[in-house]
Each structure stands twice: as structure tokens, then as C-alpha cells.
Write a protein that holds these residues in place. Structure first.
Motif, short mmCIF file in Angstrom:
data_model
loop_
_atom_site.label_atom_id
_atom_site.label_comp_id
_atom_site.label_asym_id
_atom_site.label_seq_id
_atom_site.Cartn_x
_atom_site.Cartn_y
_atom_site.Cartn_z
N ARG A 188 30.04 42.90 50.33
CA ARG A 188 31.73 43.32 50.29
C ARG A 188 32.44 42.51 51.06
NH1 ARG A 188 32.47 47.31 47.62
NH2 ARG A 188 33.46 48.43 48.75
N LEU A 189 32.52 41.13 50.36
CA LEU A 189 33.71 40.69 50.52
C LEU A 189 35.10 40.95 49.71
CD1 LEU A 189 31.60 37.35 48.84
CD2 LEU A 189 31.47 37.96 50.76
N GLN A 190 36.26 40.25 51.00
CA GLN A 190 37.16 40.66 50.67
C GLN A 190 37.56 40.49 49.59
OE1 GLN A 190 41.45 38.12 51.63
NE2 GLN A 190 40.51 38.48 53.39
N GLY A 191 37.15 39.57 48.98
CA GLY A 191 37.90 39.80 47.02
C GLY A 191 36.26 38.27 46.23
N VAL A 192 37.23 38.90 45.09
CA VAL A 192 36.42 37.61 43.74
C VAL A 192 37.95 36.72 43.65
CG1 VAL A 192 36.20 39.40 42.28
CG2 VAL A 192 35.41 37.73 41.72
N HIS A 193 38.23 35.62 42.99
CA HIS A 193 39.07 35.30 42.39
C HIS A 193 37.85 34.63 40.97
CE1 HIS A 193 43.16 33.35 42.63
NE2 HIS A 193 42.34 32.04 42.43
N PHE A 194 39.54 35.06 40.29
CA PHE A 194 39.35 34.50 38.84
C PHE A 194 40.07 33.52 38.05
CE2 PHE A 194 37.98 39.36 38.90
CZ PHE A 194 36.78 38.99 38.59
N THR A 195 39.55 32.63 37.01
CA THR A 195 40.21 31.71 37.08
C THR A 195 41.34 31.95 35.88
OG1 THR A 195 38.37 30.91 34.65
CG2 THR A 195 38.69 29.91 36.72
N GLU A 196 42.03 31.56 35.11
CA GLU A 196 42.62 31.98 34.87
C GLU A 196 42.91 32.10 32.99
OE1 GLU A 196 47.62 30.07 33.67
OE2 GLU A 196 46.17 28.47 32.87
N PHE A 197 41.80 31.77 32.62
CA PHE A 197 41.34 32.44 31.38
C PHE A 197 40.45 33.93 31.63
CE2 PHE A 197 42.94 28.91 30.40
CZ PHE A 197 44.57 29.36 29.80
N ASP A 198 39.74 33.91 32.59
CA ASP A 198 38.43 34.21 32.50
C ASP A 198 39.38 36.15 32.40
OD1 ASP A 198 36.77 36.49 33.63
OD2 ASP A 198 35.76 34.40 34.89
N GLU A 199 38.12 37.38 31.59
CA GLU A 199 39.05 37.51 31.47
C GLU A 199 38.40 39.39 32.06
OE1 GLU A 199 41.06 38.81 28.57
OE2 GLU A 199 41.71 36.83 28.63
N ARG A 200 37.63 39.23 33.43
CA ARG A 200 36.83 39.90 33.56
C ARG A 200 37.78 40.67 34.61
NH1 ARG A 200 31.76 36.90 35.97
NH2 ARG A 200 33.23 35.74 36.36
N LEU A 201 38.93 40.13 35.39
CA LEU A 201 39.67 41.03 36.30
C LEU A 201 40.13 42.04 35.97
CD1 LEU A 201 41.87 40.55 39.12
CD2 LEU A 201 43.84 39.78 36.87
N LYS A 202 40.10 42.49 35.02
CA LYS A 202 40.84 43.95 34.55
C LYS A 202 39.63 45.15 34.55
CE LYS A 202 43.10 44.50 30.63
NZ LYS A 202 44.36 45.28 29.57
N ILE A 203 38.55 44.78 34.11
CA ILE A 203 37.17 45.42 34.08
C ILE A 203 36.67 46.00 35.36
CG2 ILE A 203 34.85 45.58 33.27
CD1 ILE A 203 35.49 44.03 31.31
N PHE A 204 36.81 44.75 36.35
CA PHE A 204 36.10 44.24 37.66
C PHE A 204 36.87 45.41 38.24
CE2 PHE A 204 36.90 43.10 42.54
CZ PHE A 204 35.55 42.70 42.43
N LYS A 205 38.39 45.49 38.24
CA LYS A 205 39.39 46.41 39.18
C LYS A 205 39.28 47.66 38.98
CE LYS A 205 41.83 45.66 42.19
NZ LYS A 205 42.06 45.72 43.20
#
Length: 185
Positions: free
Chosen positions: A73-90
Motif C-alpha cells: 500500500r505504497l504511495q505509488g508506482v512509477h513507470f518508464t516512458e515506454f511501459d504500457e502497464r500504466l493504463k491497466i494499473f490505474k
């Protein structure tokens, strides 16, 4: 209030770095654990150790390890520019912050569309971590801050002597590595 993120220096998150993080966490908005050379198992172990040392999980952002962000339950996660997982994660975890590193107006806009809560834009100034590459500069930072509505956190060559200039250029804050974590010789 300006967002100040301390970003670890990529040398393996030594005990010295953990002690530094423990001293910093009350005074920064986040500590981004950016240790790309470590395995996810090693990062998990280090974060568990940091939490046991008293560092609040709500101050930690883990780089590229969304499962760890959820587990602790961290504040968050940070993705690299070309990591496509952001949309699915959110979509799965709207309550956990997700950020993304970007290097252009186009990738900044796409990160916002994909659901990023904030972006790191850089590198702004010449920095040892991007040896031989000139900084993108304050004009590029201004362009990105005008192109998106989410917080833009400037990164790259930022220290106490120039942080004011990135704020004046529209950044919501600054992410700094060497200002907080000195590479161990």
C-alpha cells in the motif's frame, strides 16, 4: 506547496541509502525507489526493510514494480516512458498513485490520457546520470507544463540552487537524485 521527490541513485539501496531515506521521508512528499538493477524480489526485501525502519509506506513510490506498490500500500508506482502497464494499473488500482517518466509533450499528453497522476519530465539540466546528453531546458519544461493538467515534476540536474527556476517554469515540483543520494565510491 511544491512536490519534492527524493529518487534513489541506482546503486543498490545500501544501508547508508536506507538511513538517508529514513532521515528524509518526513521532509519530502515522496521517496522514489529507482533501483533498476535489482530484482523485484530484492526490491521487495529492501522496501520491507525500509518500512520496518519506520519509513511510512505512504511516502514510498516504487519504480516499475506495481505488485509491490499494491502489496505494501505504497504511495505509488512509477513507470518508464515506454511501459504500457500504466493504463491497466490505474483501472485496477485507482486509489494508488501512478506516475510516468516522459521526455516530450506528446508522451506527456499520452501519460495523462492513460491515467497518470503525475509525470516526471526531464532531464532539465545537464546531469551525471545522463552523461553526454544536454538538458532539455526550461523552455521544454514550460511546453510540457502547458500541455497537461496533471502535476509535472521536473527531474535532471536539479538541486537547491536551481529548484526555484523549475518552479517558475511551471513545474509542480522537483525530483532529485544527487541532491539527496550521493553515489557511493
Amino acid at each position: 506547496m511544491h512536490l519534492i521527490h527524493a529518487v534513489t541513485d541506482g546503486t543498490g539501496l545500501s544501508e547508508k541509502a536506507i538511513v538517508t531515506a529514513a532521515s528524509l521521508y518526513p521532509n519530502v512528499e515522496a521517496i522514489c525507489i529507482r533501483e533498476k538493477q535489482l530484482s523485484e524480489t530484492d526490491i521487495d526485501s529492501k522496501i520491507k526493510h525500509m518500512i520496518k525502519r519506520g519509513i511510512s509506506p505512504e511516502k514510498l513510490i516504487v519504480h516499475s514494480c506495481p505488485d509491490i506498490a499494491v502489496r505494501y500500500r505504497l504511495q505509488g508506482v512509477h513507470f518508464t516512458e515506454f511501459d504500457e502497464r500504466l493504463k491497466i494499473f490505474k483501472r485496477s488500482h485507482p486509489d494508488i498513485q501512478a506516475g510516468k517518466s516522459v521526455h516530450s509533450v506528446d508522451t506527456a499528453r499520452q501519460a495523462e490520457i492513460d491515467g497518470a497522476d503525475y509525470i516526471y519530465f526531464g532531464h532539465i539540466f545537464t546531469t551525471p546520470s545522463k552523461e553526454g546528453l544536454p538538458g532539455r531546458g526550461l523552455d521544454a519544461l514550460r511546453g510540457v507544463t502547458k500541455a497537461v493538467s496533471i502535476p509535472v515534476i521536473a527531474i535532471g540536474g536539479i538541486h537547491s540552487g536551481n529548484v526555484k527556476t523549475v518552479i517558475e517554469a511551471g513545474a509542480a515540483g522537483a525530483a532529485m537524485i544527487s541532491a539527496f543520494f550521493k553515489k557511493e565510491e
